[in-house]
Motif scaffolding. Structure first.
Motif, short mmCIF file in Angstrom:
data_model
loop_
_atom_site.label_atom_id
_atom_site.label_comp_id
_atom_site.label_asym_id
_atom_site.label_seq_id
_atom_site.Cartn_x
_atom_site.Cartn_y
_atom_site.Cartn_z
N ILE A 1 -16.23 30.29 23.64
CA ILE A 1 -15.55 30.14 24.94
C ILE A 1 -16.49 30.54 26.08
O ILE A 1 -16.85 31.70 26.24
N ALA B 1 -8.15 32.90 40.47
CA ALA B 1 -6.90 33.01 39.73
C ALA B 1 -7.16 33.70 38.39
O ALA B 1 -8.30 33.94 38.01
N ASN B 2 -6.08 33.98 37.69
CA ASN B 2 -6.16 34.56 36.36
C ASN B 2 -7.00 33.64 35.46
O ASN B 2 -6.78 32.44 35.45
N GLY B 3 -7.99 34.19 34.77
CA GLY B 3 -8.80 33.39 33.85
C GLY B 3 -10.00 32.71 34.50
O GLY B 3 -10.76 32.01 33.84
N ALA B 4 -10.19 32.93 35.81
CA ALA B 4 -11.29 32.25 36.52
C ALA B 4 -12.67 32.77 36.09
O ALA B 4 -13.67 32.07 36.21
N GLY B 5 -12.71 34.01 35.61
CA GLY B 5 -13.99 34.59 35.20
C GLY B 5 -14.40 35.79 36.03
O GLY B 5 -15.55 36.23 35.98
N GLU C 1 -10.80 46.62 34.75
CA GLU C 1 -9.44 46.14 34.91
C GLU C 1 -8.50 47.01 34.07
O GLU C 1 -8.85 47.41 32.96
N ALA D 1 -17.23 31.50 29.62
CA ALA D 1 -16.45 32.09 30.72
C ALA D 1 -17.15 31.86 32.06
O ALA D 1 -16.49 31.68 33.08
N SER E 1 -13.43 39.09 35.78
CA SER E 1 -13.81 40.25 34.96
C SER E 1 -15.11 39.98 34.22
O SER E 1 -15.96 40.87 34.09
N SER E 2 -15.27 38.75 33.75
CA SER E 2 -16.50 38.41 33.03
C SER E 2 -17.72 38.57 33.93
O SER E 2 -18.79 38.99 33.48
N1 LIG Z 1 -12.64 39.01 24.99
C1 LIG Z 1 -12.53 37.69 25.19
N2 LIG Z 1 -12.61 36.82 24.15
C2 LIG Z 1 -12.50 35.50 24.37
N3 LIG Z 1 -12.31 34.92 25.54
C3 LIG Z 1 -12.22 35.73 26.62
C4 LIG Z 1 -12.32 37.15 26.50
N4 LIG Z 1 -12.20 37.70 27.72
C5 LIG Z 1 -12.03 36.65 28.57
N5 LIG Z 1 -12.04 35.48 27.91
C6 LIG Z 1 -11.92 34.14 28.50
O1 LIG Z 1 -12.92 33.99 29.51
C7 LIG Z 1 -12.37 33.34 30.65
C8 LIG Z 1 -12.53 34.23 31.86
O2 LIG Z 1 -11.77 35.41 31.68
P1 LIG Z 1 -11.84 36.64 32.68
O3 LIG Z 1 -13.24 36.87 33.08
O4 LIG Z 1 -11.10 37.75 32.05
O5 LIG Z 1 -11.03 36.06 33.94
P2 LIG Z 1 -10.31 36.83 35.14
O6 LIG Z 1 -10.80 38.23 35.16
O7 LIG Z 1 -10.69 36.05 36.35
O8 LIG Z 1 -8.84 36.75 34.88
C9 LIG Z 1 -10.93 33.02 30.31
O9 LIG Z 1 -10.90 31.69 29.83
C10 LIG Z 1 -10.59 33.99 29.22
O10 LIG Z 1 -9.62 33.48 28.37
#
Ligand SMILES: Nc1ncnc2c1ncn2[C@@H]1O[C@H](COP(=O)(O)OP(=O)(O)O)[C@@H](O)[C@H]1O
Ligand SMILES: [Mg+2]
Length: 280
Positions: A14, A35-39, A83, A16, A41-42
């Motif tokens: 996946i 938005a949620n899932g945008a990346g 987070e 990110a 935190s990553s």
């Molecule tokens: N530990 C993980 N394992 C697999 N996929 C992840 C993990 N953490 C985040 N993702 C995926 O990476 C993408 C970005 O997530 P994240 O950075 O958490 O977004 P945000 O903080 O903006 O909500 C999303 O598609 C999420 O599902």
């Protein structure tokens, strides 16, 4: 101060982050909206060494950090407030803050062993010192005590500074952190990050799960920490309205790509940002 260049990062299959670039100027607040899932935190995880980029580079104060360990990156002065706070709920407020100061001493003295001594009980410390006096010589022990006193003063000064920003934490210093309200827990998470005396503070969605009034108070304090201490802050948020109110610049992240970068003022006026993130 910080430059992220074309970073690609993934969790297994996946992806990110699809090649993101951003910059943070010293002394500023920069926000990453999405938005949620945008990346969001990553992005922070890539900077703090918790998610290893597959491609691209991250530079902090002219140094490549994207191959360093999370410990090395903290020691350079980047503090990540994750987070969902991630406090030690069975520990008191003060104990959580003491843990936050750990990397401060690791950086100041470059010596994990001395930091470790701080965690001993008074009797344990005495034993440690006596052992040290016997084996390493009295001069070493005297120097250690001097360092201990300096570290103690340093810790007290840092503590007073965070209590100035968060007076409620001073009142609750003996309380188990798990029994704090959500807002107080977020304050403690930020305060713990500050105890490391960072040069750059990474904040991951401080508004998450909090009532609007509480969120506003926390954002006001974040703004004050930046203005009065000159603290550089990278703030990722879903609450675009509040984040743009305190940030100097902002980036908009959509499914792992930066789609907009501008001053907060211009982003607040941007038609697409208003429609998608500000709701008016
Ligand atoms: N530990 C993980 N394992 C697999 N996929 C992840 C993990 N953490 C985040 N993702 C995926 O990476 C993408 C970005 O997530 P994240 O950075 O958490 O977004 P945000 O903080 O903006 O909500 C999303 O598609 C999420 O599902
Ligand atoms: Mg997130």
């Amino acid at each position: 101060m910080l430059a992220v260049r074309d970073v690609i990062a993934a969790y297994g299959p996946i992806v990110a982050l699809h090649g993101i670039s951003l910059e943070v100027q010293e002394g500023s607040i920069v926000t990453v909206l999405g938005a949620n899932g945008a990346g969001k935190s990553s992005t922070l995880r890539a900077i703090s060494g918790l998610l290893r980029p597959k491609e691209g580079a991250i530079e902090f104060e002219g140094r490549r950090i994207d191959r360093m360990s999370a410990e090395e990156i903290v020691a350079l002065g980047i503090s990540h407030v994750p987070e969902g706070r991630q406090l030690f709920s069975e520990l008191t407020v003060l104990e959580n803050l003491r843990l936050g100061a750990y990397s401060r001493f690791a950086r100041a003295h470059g010596d994990g062993r001395r930091v470790h001594r701080e965690d001993l009980s008074p009797l344990g410390r005495l034993r440690h010192d006596l052992f040290h006096a016997a084996t390493g010589g009295i001069r070493d022990a005297a120097r250690e005590i001097g360092q201990y006193r300096r570290r103690r003063r340093d810790f007290e000064a840092a503590l007073n500074q965070v209590f100035e920003h968060f007076p409620i934490l001073a009142e609750r210093r003996k309380q188990m952190s798990g029994t704090l309200s959500g807002g107080e827990q977020q304050m403690l998470a930020i305060a713990r990050g500050l105890m490391a005396n960072p040069r750059l503070l990474l904040l991951d969605e401080p508004s998450m799960g909090l009532a609007p009034m509480v969120t506003q108070e926390i954002f006001r304090i974040i703004e004050t920490i930046n203005r009065t201490q000159g603290m550089t802050i990278l703030l990722v948020e879903q609450n675009a309205s509040l984040a743009l109110d305190i940030a100097h610049r902002g980036y908009v992240l959509e499914t792992g790509r930066i789609v907009l970068a501008d001053t907060s003022e211009n982003l607040q006026k941007d038609e697409a940002v208003r429609r998608s993130y500000l709701g008016y």
